[in-house]
Scaffold this active site. Structure first.
Site, short mmCIF file in Angstrom:
data_model
loop_
_atom_site.label_atom_id
_atom_site.label_comp_id
_atom_site.label_asym_id
_atom_site.label_seq_id
_atom_site.Cartn_x
_atom_site.Cartn_y
_atom_site.Cartn_z
N THR A 169 11.83 3.80 -3.54
CA THR A 169 10.62 4.21 -4.26
C THR A 169 10.36 5.70 -4.07
O THR A 169 10.64 6.26 -2.99
CB THR A 169 9.39 3.40 -3.78
OG1 THR A 169 9.20 3.65 -2.39
CG2 THR A 169 9.59 1.91 -4.00
N GLY A 176 -8.59 0.35 -0.94
CA GLY A 176 -8.18 -0.77 -0.10
C GLY A 176 -6.75 -1.16 -0.33
O GLY A 176 -6.17 -0.91 -1.39
N GLY A 180 2.93 0.38 -2.05
CA GLY A 180 4.31 -0.05 -1.72
C GLY A 180 4.38 -1.55 -1.46
O GLY A 180 5.39 -2.20 -1.75
N ASP A 181 3.32 -2.09 -0.91
CA ASP A 181 3.29 -3.54 -0.65
C ASP A 181 3.26 -4.32 -1.96
O ASP A 181 3.97 -5.31 -2.13
CB ASP A 181 2.07 -3.90 0.21
CG ASP A 181 2.13 -3.22 1.57
OD1 ASP A 181 3.24 -3.04 2.10
OD2 ASP A 181 1.06 -2.87 2.10
N GLY A 198 7.18 7.22 -5.04
CA GLY A 198 5.77 7.42 -5.35
C GLY A 198 5.53 7.43 -6.85
O GLY A 198 6.04 6.58 -7.59
N LYS A 230 0.74 -4.93 6.28
CA LYS A 230 1.75 -4.99 5.21
C LYS A 230 2.10 -6.43 4.83
O LYS A 230 2.28 -6.74 3.65
CB LYS A 230 3.01 -4.24 5.65
CG LYS A 230 2.77 -2.74 5.81
CD LYS A 230 4.04 -1.99 6.13
CE LYS A 230 3.70 -0.57 6.60
NZ LYS A 230 2.88 0.19 5.66
N GLY A 231 2.18 -7.31 5.82
CA GLY A 231 2.52 -8.70 5.52
C GLY A 231 1.46 -9.35 4.65
O GLY A 231 1.74 -9.93 3.59
N ALA A 232 0.20 -9.24 5.10
CA ALA A 232 -0.90 -9.87 4.37
C ALA A 232 -1.04 -9.26 2.97
O ALA A 232 -1.28 -9.98 1.99
CB ALA A 232 -2.19 -9.71 5.15
O1 RIB Z 1 0.95 -0.69 3.83
C1 RIB Z 1 -0.41 -0.50 4.10
C2 RIB Z 1 -0.79 -1.19 5.38
O2 RIB Z 1 -0.17 -0.55 6.47
C3 RIB Z 1 -2.27 -1.16 5.70
O3 RIB Z 1 -2.97 -2.25 5.14
C4 RIB Z 1 -2.32 -1.12 7.21
O4 RIB Z 1 -2.89 -2.25 7.78
C5 RIB Z 1 -0.87 -0.92 7.65
O5 RIB Z 1 -0.32 -2.08 8.11
#
Ligand code: RIB
Length: 284
Positions: free
Chosen positions: A200, A268, A232-233, A202, A43-45
């Site tokens: 959120t 992805g 969501g990220d 969806g 989530k961070g990356a």
């Molecule tokens: O929010 C999606 C992420 O959740 C994925 O990339 C997975 O690595 C988990 O951390």
């Protein structure tokens, strides 16, 4: 947008092993028609990359293991130029790994082996100067607390995955981003939280509120969903970048909804859009 924000994203870095299937297996069932890809995630990356693609100057703050998976997990951040000077490598834990199953509707099931993310304690945390910090809950809560206290600027917490959050941390949050499950998990604490709250829903959209009063309501465009992982990220990153860069709450929420929706059209977790893509769709 009026200014380019500097953002520190404090959180997880994973390698995602993504199996695409027609439908999720039942407990005890073996599904044999999957195809598998390896993608950077965490989530961070994911949020760091999404903010970078929207024009912010981004520092990724997190930990990987000292192993061959680390380079793969950091591949997109590295190639696209996110600053990794505040990332560290830990000798005695592996790089975080997520096993993700995506079905034909683009829904996912995720199992995370956190590895170095769980070993990323406050002692390893060093913070860059930034206008805003974004954090999630895939690294130890004490590390998130220290990150919030270390930076006087805007602090966004994406309370994912769902878990309770100490009041000491909630008190420092300017923007809290949750889905419906995460909101339920926070329970009564949400009623006393006084900052901006983005909830959120969806494909139905998202609401921005404060103290129970709605401020803005966003609807994503209708899209062909391929994989909702990372949507969501992208939403969290876009909302924070928008607000910190001087967009109105309505504009920032609309941009976040579109960023989340476009992410879901591609495989992805790091498939978030660039600001050029949003502009082509006439999103401010
Ligand atoms: O929010 C999606 C992420 O959740 C994925 O990339 C997975 O690595 C988990 O951390």
């Amino acid at each position: 947008m009026t200014k380019s924000a500097t953002i520190a994203v404090v959180g997880s870095i994973n390698l995602d092993l993504v199996a695409s299937v027609k439908s999720f297996p039942q407990p005890g069932e073996t599904v044999t028609n999957a195809t598998v890809v390896r993608c950077p995630g965490g989530k961070g990356a994911n949020q760091a990359l999404a903010a970078h693609r929207l024009g912010a100057q981004v520092f990724m703050v997190g930990c990987v293991g000292n192993d061959p998976l680390a380079g793969e997990a950091l591949q997109a951040l590295t190639s696209e130029g996110v600053n990794l000077d505040y990332c560290c490598s830990i000798d005695d834990a592996p790089t975080g790994l997520a096993m993700i199953v995506v079905n034909a509707l683009g829904e996912n099931q995720i199992v995370v082996a956190p590895g170095a993310n769980a070993a990323f304690g406050p002692g390893q945390l060093s913070m860059p100067p930034a206008d805003a910090v974004i954090a999630q809950l895939e690294v130890p809560i004490n590390t998130v607390l220290k990150a919030a206290s270390a930076n006087p600027g805007f602090f966004c917490l994406n309370a994912a995955p769902a878990r309770t959050v100490p009041m000491e941390l909630l008190d420092q949050v300017d923007l809290l981003v949750v889905n419906e499950i995460e909101a339920q998990t926070l329970g009564p604490d949400l009623a006393v939280y006084g900052g901006l709250l983005a909830t959120t829903y969806g494909s139905k959209g998202a609401l921005l509120s404060r103290n129970g009063q709605q401020i803005a309501c966003g609807k994503p465009p209708k899209v062909d969903v391929v994989d909702t992982t990372g949507a969501g990220d992208a939403f969290t990153a876009a909302l924070t970048v928008g607000l910190v860069s001087g967009l109105s709450p309505e504009q920032a929420l609309r941009r976040a909804c579109v960023a989340g929706a476009l992410t879901a059209t591609r495989m992805g977790a790091q498939s978030s859009p660039t600001s050029a893509e949003l502009e082509r769709l006439d999103v401010v």
